[in-house]
Scaffold this motif. Structure first.
Motif: not given
Length: 414
Positions: A221, A269, A273, A275
């Protein structure tokens, strides 16, 4: 006759990648006894005294019939000495070195090894054995050091003994280690307190996943936010899989030099998003890959020879290794070991890389990037984002509760 053997393709691709496993201690280390402990370690494991020689187009480990193991002693300083060892590293001169930094009340013991002779599990085994030998010598017990009469098997030999010659792919070309020289690593560190580590473990369990999976999600991320890629974006998490326990018969830590398979997990991703969900997806991908024995297939493929690593920034991929929980080191008279650290000198490919481990209840992440591809400011921003995201998962608020990020982990001793 000197001990010698040719390197296989996996070892050739790993050559020149040097790191040190470091213990920080308080107390008094007897230099004469530590020298003797390292000498005995090298007697037991002669590969530690080997050099790499080029013979025609082949590269060969060769152990000199005489000569002392490489040991350096400094009376003050810290990471500056480790950097200097790494910058001067030449496998044709030595593939292992012990560096001691000795202050008045504390110091460092740093064991350098070239990745051609030792992956993470092997490096840790050598360091544990060194400290065990030192403890026995200081306690007045003369350790038994039966001379080693062979070098560790190549990864290719180890694989062949387990899968059979018919399953081994043919060698297409001999890898040239000069294609894998890499560059000095730009190192950054994230360290969690014992309390933060416990809470991260609890978060992972509450979400029915693992700490490693959560960290994979967090790291991907963070990189996605700096990756200039229009959505939808597919990223790759390269998970390092220790194969020693996954083959029959199992492979001991020092039976071979490198026995790590790489398992790529492809996931979508975006900057927002979750994690945790991302980490669960990576974990599911990895478990399926292991069940289908893909990491073993990957290491088999590398025995055939490969191209040089890619160049240019590669924020769409993250290589994440997990050393796990590092067990306590042997108790040594007059010394208290206070910390364990990993110092990575060089990185080969363009992929940002991360090493995760826990020692004495504290989780650490070593982030390292090619210094010729990633600016210092970008490395700082990436690790700060990772640290803040971990703090968010722990429900921490305020700068004082964010896990520490550091540019230099090994402090000076004097």
């Amino acid at each position: 006759m000197p001990l010698e053997r040719n390197l296989d393709n996996i070892e050739l691709q790993a050559m020149h990648h040097v790191s040190a496993y470091v213990v920080v201690y308080e107390g008094e280390v007897d230099l004469t006894s530590m020298h003797e402990a390292y000498r005995l370690l090298c007697v037991r494991h002669p590969v530690l005294r080997a050099r790499v020689e080029r013979v025609g187009t082949r590269y060969r480990f060769r152990v000199p019939e005489s000569g002392s193991p490489r040991v350096a002693v400094h009376r003050s300083g810290g990471e500056n000495h480790l950097r200097e060892v790494g910058r001067r590293w030449r496998p044709d001169d030595a593939v292992a070195q012990l560096t001691l930094v000795k202050g008045e009340t504390r110091g460092l013991v740093a064991m350098f090894t070239d990745h051609a002779i030792a992956d993470g599990k092997a490096k840790l085994a050598y360091l544990h054995e060194l400290l065990r030998l030192y403890g026995e010598i200081v306690a007045g017990t003369r350790p038994i050091a039966e001379p080693g009469r062979s070098l560790p098997d190549t990864p290719s030999q180890t694989l062949r003994a387990r899968v059979g010659s018919e399953a081994m792919p043919p060698v297409v070309n001999e890898s040239d280690p000069r294609d894998f020289l890499g560059a000095e690593a730009l190192r950054r560190y994230i360290r969690l307190s014992p309390n933060q580590t416990k809470r991260l473990v609890a978060v992972a369990r509450q979400n029915k996943t693992t700490v490693y999976a959560v960290l994979c999600g967090v790291i991907l991320l963070a990189q996605r936010r700096y990756w200039q890629k229009e959505p939808p974006a597919t990223m790759i998490c390269l998970a390092m899989v220790n194969l020693r326990e996954r083959v029959t018969p199992r492979v001991g830590a020092l039976d071979t030099t490198n026995f790590i398979g790489v398992s790529p997990a492809e996931v979508k991703v975006e900057a927002d998003t979750d994690p945790i969900a991302l980490g669960r997806e990576v974990r599911e991908f990895l478990e399926n890959a292991i069940a289908q024995r893909r990491p073993e297939q990957e290491i088999l493929a590398r025995t055939t020879g490969s191209q040089s690593p890619p160049v240019g920034q590669d924020l769409g991929t993250a290589a994440i290794s997990n050393l796990g929980v590092v067990s306590d080191f042997p108790v040594v008279p007059n010394v208290r070991i206070t910390d364990f650290q990993i110092f990575t000198q060089s990185i080969k490919g363009a992929t940002p890389s991360y090493g995760v481990y826990t020692y004495q209840g504290c989780l650490s992440i070593e982030a390292f990037y090619r210094s010729d591809l990633y600016p210092h400011s970008q490395a700082d921003s990436l690790v700060e984002d990772i640290s803040r995201e971990i703090a968010r998962l722990l429900d921490d608020e305020g700068d004082e509760t964010v896990p520490r990020t550091e540019q230099q982990l090994v402090g000076d001793v004097g």
